[in-house]
Enzyme design. Structure first.
Site, PDB file in Angstrom:
ATOM      1  N   GLN A 126      18.713 -17.019   8.231  1.00 24.13           N
ATOM      2  CA  GLN A 126      19.344 -16.420   7.270  1.00 24.13           C
ATOM      3  C   GLN A 126      20.588 -16.783   6.007  1.00 24.13           C
ATOM      4  O   GLN A 126      20.305 -17.119   5.043  1.00 24.13           O
ATOM      5  CB  GLN A 126      19.226 -15.243   7.413  1.00 24.13           C
ATOM      6  CG  GLN A 126      17.893 -14.307   8.026  1.00 24.13           C
ATOM      7  CD  GLN A 126      18.025 -13.180   8.102  1.00 24.13           C
ATOM      8  OE1 GLN A 126      19.425 -12.878   8.476  1.00 24.13           O
ATOM      9  NE2 GLN A 126      17.075 -12.333   8.427  1.00 24.13           N
ATOM     10  N   ASP A 129      19.456 -19.978   4.039  1.00 20.91           N
ATOM     11  CA  ASP A 129      17.867 -20.114   2.810  1.00 20.91           C
ATOM     12  C   ASP A 129      18.543 -19.966   1.409  1.00 20.91           C
ATOM     13  O   ASP A 129      19.408 -18.522   1.267  1.00 20.91           O
ATOM     14  CB  ASP A 129      17.229 -18.555   3.377  1.00 20.91           C
ATOM     15  CG  ASP A 129      16.130 -18.690   2.700  1.00 20.91           C
ATOM     16  OD1 ASP A 129      15.647 -19.658   2.043  1.00 20.91           O
ATOM     17  OD2 ASP A 129      15.545 -17.341   2.912  1.00 20.91           O
TER      18      ASP A 129
END
Length: 375
Positions: A126, A129
């Site tokens: 995450q 990203d």
């Protein structure tokens, strides 16, 4: 380990792939960092800020000489990377499905292309990203830009001269950009509604204080689509959604469309006939305009007017917030490379799950399964 940070040359690109903050962090890992002259100028970063962080600032040829890793926002032409070491990594945005010739040129040049768009949407990735970080800013900017074009107030105002009604904002597509658009419109005081083909987003919409607008008669996607994206729906669902949208859109002042399907043209969400039902002076912001557009008649970086409705959209929305977009993008790159940093080897060593996902070329070949069609 030498890391080269390049100045962006793509039209309209104002971001930079490393900031003084991430330069310091890379140096802290033991890397040598070189930054091309004026690389950060359009993101409000001075050359002195890079030198104070410990980077060498020089012309492109000097920066690339002996580089093991090249960082960019949009992938540069392979021919412009002369001087980098054989097998050097290039971490950037490649738009792999649309730039096959560019990727083939990287393979031919013996470079290892690492596509940040292909970062898997898993928990441990995450913080790496870039699509999410940039989409978050794009959703915010879409609302701010639409508000500027709208020419009226967003919140309800009770005045001695009478009441100003709150603007009605409708967000179509509730991914990262859509959720931020909802939150931003609510903060500005608008009356907000939103829709998506993924039924799981109903709770997310409601949690932000917006009204969910969903097709109830035809089944949509119960959970998330592939990689968190929506997938293309059945003709029956598309017809039902078009009818629902046509009824709802006629009452809206601002519409923000955000729908994208990786590797395919953006789905058409709003037709000219639907635009004709909107009030003159309304505004539509098409966040997908660079991928073909969700809105009939939308044009990148232009204001189109149809039936008195303004249709706007940027080819590179995040670049309109260059400083913040660069800060987040550069942190994504640092989080990616530092997560695999091998202290003994003095360089990052990628694992299979993430390495195989983002690696496009290696050893003179295109190796990514999403491009080669391998199972």
């Amino acid at each position: 380990m030498r890391i080269a940070v390049l100045k962006e040359h793509a039209s309209g690109e104002t971001r930079v792939a490393a900031t003084p903050e991430t330069v310091k962090k890379f140096i802290g890992l033991g890397a040598e960092v070189a930054v091309e002259s004026e690389a950060g100028a359009t993101a409000s970063i001075s050359e002195s800020a890079y030198t104070e962080a410990g980077a060498a600032v020089a012309a492109r040829d000097a920066v690339l000489k002996g580089a093991d890793i090249v960082l960019g926002v949009q992938a540069p032409d392979a021919g412009s990377l002369a001087g980098a070491n054989s097998g050097a990594w290039v971490a950037a945005l490649f738009d792999p499905f649309c730039n096959r010739e560019l990727i083939e040129s990287y393979a031919k040049a013996g470079l290892e292309a690492l596509s940040m768009e292909f970062m898997p949407r898993i928990t441990r990735a995450q913080s790496m990203d870039v699509l999410s970080s940039q989409s978050n800013l794009a959703g915010y900017k879409a609302v701010i830009s639409a508000a500027d074009e709208y020419g009226r107030a967003f919140p309800m105002m009770m005045t001695a001269a009478g009441t100003v009604q709150a603007a009605r904002v409708f967000v179509m597509g509730v991914g990262v950009a859509g959720l931020q658009a909802i939150a931003t419109a609510k903060r500005l005081g608008a009356q907000v509604s939103a829709t998506d083909v993924r039924s799981a987003t109903k709770e997310q919409i409601a949690s932000l204080g917006a009204k969910p607008i969903f097709v109830e008669s035809v089944e949509g996607i119960e959970g998330e689509g592939s990689g968190g994206y929506a997938t293309e729906m059945s003709e029956e669902y598309q017809k039902a959604q078009a009818e629902l949208v046509s009824e709802h859109i006629a009452k809206q002042d601002i519409v923000i469309t955000t729908a994208l399907i990786p590797g395919r043209a953006a789905p058409r969400l709003i037709s000219d006939a639907q635009i004709a039902t909107m009030k003159p002076g309304s505004v539509i912001f098409d966040l997908a305009v660079a991928q073909g557009g969700n809105v009939e008649g939308s044009k990148p970086d232009e204001t189109a007017v149809s039936h008195g409705v303004k249709i706007i959209g940027f080819s590179n929305t995040a670049s309109h917030l260059a400083a913040d977009a660069s800060a987040l993008f550069s942190r994504n790159l640092f989080n990616f490379l530092s997560a695999f940093w091998d202290k003994e080897a003095g360089k990052p060593v990628l694992d299979e799950e993430i390495g195989d996902a983002v690696r496009l070329t290696q050893g003179g070949k295109v190796v990514n399964e999403r491009l080669t069609g391998a199972n």
